[in-house]
Design a protein around this motif. Structure first.
Motif, PDB file in Angstrom:
ATOM      1  N   LYS A   1       0.998  -0.819  -0.316  1.00 28.03           N
ATOM      2  CA  LYS A   1       0.146  -0.270  -0.213  1.00 28.03           C
ATOM      3  C   LYS A   1       0.903   1.484   0.036  1.00 28.03           C
ATOM      4  CE  LYS A   1      -3.089   2.168   2.711  1.00 28.03           C
ATOM      5  NZ  LYS A   1      -3.224   2.751   4.705  1.00 28.03           N
ATOM      6  N   LYS A   2       0.341   1.797  -0.726  1.00 21.35           N
ATOM      7  CA  LYS A   2       1.199   4.186  -1.170  1.00 21.35           C
ATOM      8  C   LYS A   2       0.932   4.281   0.256  1.00 21.35           C
ATOM      9  CE  LYS A   2       0.745   4.504  -5.626  1.00 21.35           C
ATOM     10  NZ  LYS A   2       0.891   5.347  -6.685  1.00 21.35           N
ATOM     11  N   TRP A   3       1.759   5.037   1.105  1.00 23.06           N
ATOM     12  CA  TRP A   3       1.889   5.559   2.166  1.00 23.06           C
ATOM     13  C   TRP A   3       2.976   6.832   1.354  1.00 23.06           C
ATOM     14  CZ3 TRP A   3       0.929   5.004   7.505  1.00 23.06           C
ATOM     15  CH2 TRP A   3      -0.156   3.593   7.537  1.00 23.06           C
TER      16      TRP A   3
ATOM     17  N   MET B   1      12.797   4.926   8.326  1.00 25.37           N
ATOM     18  CA  MET B   1      10.972   5.746   8.613  1.00 25.37           C
ATOM     19  C   MET B   1      10.871   5.554  10.062  1.00 25.37           C
ATOM     20  SD  MET B   1      10.756   5.547   5.101  1.00 25.37           S
ATOM     21  CE  MET B   1       9.118   6.828   4.916  1.00 25.37           C
ATOM     22  N   VAL B   2       9.962   6.880  10.107  1.00 34.15           N
ATOM     23  CA  VAL B   2       9.691   7.543  11.527  1.00 34.15           C
ATOM     24  C   VAL B   2       8.128   7.175  11.433  1.00 34.15           C
ATOM     25  CG1 VAL B   2       9.917   7.641  13.858  1.00 34.15           C
ATOM     26  CG2 VAL B   2      11.576   7.579  12.574  1.00 34.15           C
TER      27      VAL B   2
ATOM     28  N   GLY C   1       8.830  -3.531  12.875  1.00 32.81           N
ATOM     29  CA  GLY C   1       8.785  -4.825  12.416  1.00 32.81           C
ATOM     30  C   GLY C   1       8.599  -4.520  10.872  1.00 32.81           C
ATOM     31  N   ALA C   2       8.335  -3.619  10.541  1.00 34.21           N
ATOM     32  CA  ALA C   2       7.646  -3.306   8.626  1.00 34.21           C
ATOM     33  C   ALA C   2       8.613  -3.128   8.177  1.00 34.21           C
ATOM     34  CB  ALA C   2       6.326  -1.672   9.027  1.00 34.21           C
ATOM     35  N   LEU C   3       8.428  -2.671   7.223  1.00 28.78           N
ATOM     36  CA  LEU C   3       9.818  -2.382   6.432  1.00 28.78           C
ATOM     37  C   LEU C   3       8.814  -1.405   5.047  1.00 28.78           C
ATOM     38  CD1 LEU C   3      11.671  -5.355   5.593  1.00 28.78           C
ATOM     39  CD2 LEU C   3      12.184  -4.053   6.973  1.00 28.78           C
ATOM     40  N   ALA C   4       9.774  -0.623   4.456  1.00 31.23           N
ATOM     41  CA  ALA C   4       8.712   0.252   3.286  1.00 31.23           C
ATOM     42  C   ALA C   4      10.020   0.381   2.216  1.00 31.23           C
ATOM     43  CB  ALA C   4       8.331   1.738   4.054  1.00 31.23           C
TER      44      ALA C   4
ATOM     45  N   GLU D   1      14.537  -1.675   0.587  1.00 32.87           N
ATOM     46  CA  GLU D   1      13.273  -2.056   2.074  1.00 32.87           C
ATOM     47  C   GLU D   1      14.089  -1.145   3.284  1.00 32.87           C
ATOM     48  OE1 GLU D   1      10.596  -2.932   1.528  1.00 32.87           O
ATOM     49  OE2 GLU D   1      10.577  -5.276   0.022  1.00 32.87           O
ATOM     50  N   VAL D   2      13.236  -0.445   3.367  1.00 35.63           N
ATOM     51  CA  VAL D   2      13.718   0.380   4.367  1.00 35.63           C
ATOM     52  C   VAL D   2      12.581  -0.339   5.807  1.00 35.63           C
ATOM     53  CG1 VAL D   2      15.873   2.245   3.640  1.00 35.63           C
ATOM     54  CG2 VAL D   2      12.963   2.722   4.182  1.00 35.63           C
ATOM     55  N   PRO D   3      14.040  -0.147   7.063  1.00 37.65           N
ATOM     56  CA  PRO D   3      12.966  -0.228   8.158  1.00 37.65           C
ATOM     57  C   PRO D   3      12.009   0.803   9.212  1.00 37.65           C
ATOM     58  CG  PRO D   3      14.850  -0.084   9.397  1.00 37.65           C
ATOM     59  CD  PRO D   3      15.346   0.251   7.336  1.00 37.65           C
TER      60      PRO D   3
END
Ligand code: ANZ
Ligand code: ZN
Ligand code: ZN
Length: 691
Positions: free
Chosen positions: A239-241, A257-258, A304-307, A315-317
């Motif tokens: 999904k796009k964020w 990312m935060v 735990g998610a990646l973007a 993939e960044v945490p």
């Protein structure tokens, strides 16, 4: 010297003015001038010296313009809805209506004793249903246009006010009325006015406010906070964020990312393994006020998610953190620790990667936040930051993963208050029709008189008042029990003064057209990001519905200083340094008091009360009075004529820019030099006295 009773003398002339309606204003053909001071909240303790000072400033200007041949409008009224009256009702057991009626009439007497030039026929009280009817009317117009809406959101709650507050009414995390009370966050469904629709115009319009002080303009710019940047889409679980950044040039330096710990959708991305940890973190990290963000210890937890990075595909945490605001941008940031100090602190603490992508010299340990040449940015290396922002935004646009946007700090104006003494919000809740506006012909929705004061909103218990037929289907509905923030009342009051008795319309457009805009508006600095923005917003809205033709309410804004006690502290009962204007009038007379108030310093500066100072003013006035009695009246010599004309010119120059203290110096100089003259004409004496 003859002893004269100034108090008596002043009363005599004040009542003559009153009978002659000396300060009555009427629209006409001549040049107009509209002077307005921010109207007072009529508290039970009466007029204080700050009022006397501010209103003297406007009074001098109004008289000055009048003497210069202008058709002057200088009105006064009372901002008489609000919490203090209701709190008095709770503690003292008086009905707010009674309390307010008493305090407004007390204020009126006191203002009259000061001898101000006001057109009292235009006076109104905002607690009069004939006034707040038009608050409701404007609200309905906003509702029609989607500018008034209800939303459930985290809101600021003051436990002392017992109601919610707008963002701008929270100062340093505390209530604007209660410096000792930290604001709490509650999740409530509330009414908002969509001031953000006007954010861009409110921001850009500041440049055209030539007659406004730089400090107010700066505060407004910061408050509205216009920020140009790029919205970049990172993909999380398919999904796009979007995230908002002003530094798209640093996109290749993103190492994590935060997301805000307060973000409503945070839990939807957290993995099962991290759930416990994240929940623990959320419960311990309270909400952080925006101005504290740079000061707090930056803390967070891995979600735990990646973007997925939009250009590199890496993939960044994703971390949850306490230094990201849920309500700004999208509530999530791309972190670039090499070039952003907050991100750097965070990366150091949790041992996250730091990747430099902008060349530049940083001083010691930390992030290099400046612009420079890009490195480690495949496809964009060698570009300068400014160029890179454009190029990267272009590349993202092609991939449909980003676009240039403008972001504002300004939030919509939360106007719901869970209190009695305010303007009722004119809507009905119907089980079948939902939220239904009251019909215009049924305005005003008046406050019920008989209610019980105690804990909570008295309107919620006013069962008879609450029950009302749905304006749409006729079935039994329930009235809205929230009332409006009282800042609503003052957002358009300057227009009502143009036509205060109008029963059919909010005001007659022709009359308003003659008087507006306000030519000189005088008020306090504390309203820079509250009233001073709201009044601009309302003006623009009323223009857009076609009843006004101006873009801004006031040509010129003058911000007065504060008058402090003799000891240099804020006048306060506990310090025993309060001087009551009425006591001062009794002792020295209104003229001496007013003269003193503008003698000490430039009116935009703070200054201290001084018994000696006001005694000095009185002495001067007495001397002038004696001279007018004793001097030989006949012909003025050329020298005398010159002195008078010179003084008129110099004093006018100073008064024109509100340099009243300099005008007083010239005035004293003039009299001192005339005292030795053997003879003067009656006409010149008159000019001197008028000055
Ligand atoms: C990446 C970046 C790299 C940033 C860099 C700055 C420097 P203004 O000027 O106030 O608009 N940001 C975005 N949303 C945020 C939020 N909800 N809470 C806290 N910070 C947020 O600032 C915009 C910058 O503030 C954005 O640009 C983002 O950090 C951060 F070397 O993105 B930046
Ligand atoms: Zn409060
Ligand atoms: Zn209905």
């Amino acid at each position: 010297m003859v002893e004269i009773n100034f108090g008596k003398l002043e009363k005599k002339w004040q009542s003559k003015w009153e009978k002659a309606k000396a300060f009555k204003s009427k629209e006409g053909k001549g040049k107009k001038f509209y002077v307005l001071e921010q109207f007072p909240y009529p508290s039970g303790s009466g007029l204080h010296m700050g009022h006397a000072f501010t209103y003297t400033l406007g009074d001098i200007y109004a008289r000055f313009k009048k003497l210069n041949g202008f058709n002057v409008l200088h009105p006064m009224g009372f901002d008489s809805l609000g919490l203090p009256a209701e709190n008095a009702a709770i503690t003292e057991g008086v009905h707010p209506q009674k309390y307010t009626d008493e305090s407004t009439s007390n204020f009126l007497k006191q203002l009259k004793a000061l001898g101000f030039y006001y057109d009292w026929e235009r006076k109104f009280n905002t607690h009069d249903p004939e006034y707040y009817k038009w608050d409701q009317w404007i609200f309905l117009k906003m509702l029609e246009r989607g500018l008034a809406y209800r939303k459930k959101s985290p809101v600021n709650w003051c436990g002392k006010c017992n109601t919610v507050l707008a963002n701008e009414q929270v100062h340093n995390g505390r209530c604007w009325r209660h410096e000792d009370t930290k604001v709490k966050i509650k999740h409530l469904e509330q009414w908002f006015l969509k001031i953000t629709d006007y954010a861009d115009e409110l921001y850009k319009g500041i440049d055209k406010l030539d007659g406004w002080p730089e400090i107010i303009k700066k505060l407004q710019r910061n408050w509205i906070g216009r920020s140009e940047g790029v919205e970049i889409e990172f993909v999380i679980n398919g999904k796009k964020w979007p995230i908002f950044t002003t530094r798209a040039d640093t996109l290749f330096g993103v190492t994590f990312m935060v997301i805000s710990a307060q973000h409503p959708e945070l839990m939807s991305i957290v993995t099962d393994e991290q759930k416990k940890e994240v929940e623990k973190f959320i419960s311990k990290s309270g909400s952080v006020a925006e101005e504290d963000i740079d000061k707090i210890e930056k803390e967070g937890v891995f979600t735990g998610a990646l973007a997925k990075h939009p250009l590199t595909g890496e993939e960044v945490p994703i971390w949850a953190g306490n230094f990201v605001l849920a309500e700004y941008g999208s509530g999530m940031v791309m972190a670039v620790p090499a070039h952003d100090a907050r991100d750097f602190d965070f990366a150091k603490k949790y041992d996250l990667e730091v990747k430099q992508v902008i060349e530049g010299e940083k001083k010691g340990e930390g992030a290099f936040e400046g612009y420079g040449k890009l490195v480690n940015s495949k496809g964009f290396n060698g570009l300068k930051s400014e160029e890179a922002i454009e190029h990267i935004a272009g590349a993202l646009k092609m991939k449909k993963l980003g676009k240039k946007v403008v972001n504002f700090r300004l939030r919509d104006w939360l106007i719901s208050r869970q209190r009695y003494w305010g303007t009722p919000i004119p809507v009905v809740y119907c089980d079948d029709c939902g939220v239904v506006p009251i019909k215009e012909k049924d305005l005003p929705v008046k406050l019920p008189e008989k209610v019980e004061f105690g804990k909570g909103n008295p309107l919620e218990k006013a069962e008879i008042w609450i029950k009302v037929k749905c304006p749409n289907c006729g079935k039994q509905g329930r009235r809205e029990t929230d009332t409006m923030d009282t800042f609503v009342n003052s957002s358009w009051y300057y227009l009502r003064y143009c036509d205060p008795k109008n029963k059919i319309k909010i005001f007659d457009s022709k009359k308003a057209k003659y008087w507006i805009p306000i030519d000189l508006y005088i008020g306090g600095k504390e309203h820079a990001t509250m009233h001073d923005i709201y009044i601009r917003f309302y003006t623009k809205f009323l223009r857009d519905i076609g009843i006004l033709k101006i873009d801004e309410p006031a040509e010129r804004l003058f911000v007065q200083g504060f008058i402090q006690g003799e000891d240099g502290n804020k006048m306060s009962k506990s310090l025993g340094n309060v001087v009551d204007p009425l006591d001062a009038i009794e002792k020295y007379g209104a003229d001496a008091l007013r003269l003193f108030l503008v003698s000490i310093s430039s009116p935009n500066r703070d200054f201290n009360w001084s018994d000696k100072g006001v005694e000095g003013s009185l002495k001067f006035i007495k001397k002038v009075f004696d001279w007018t009695q004793s001097v030989k009246k006949g012909k003025s010599s050329r020298k005398v004529e010159h002195k008078v004309n010179y003084a008129i010119r110099e004093i006018s120059k100073h008064v024109d820019v509100l340099g009243y203290n300099f005008a007083v110096i010239e005035l004293r100089k003039m009299f001192e030099s005339l005292f030795g003259e053997p003879e003067i004409s009656k006409k010149d004496i008159e000019s001197c006295v008028k000055l």
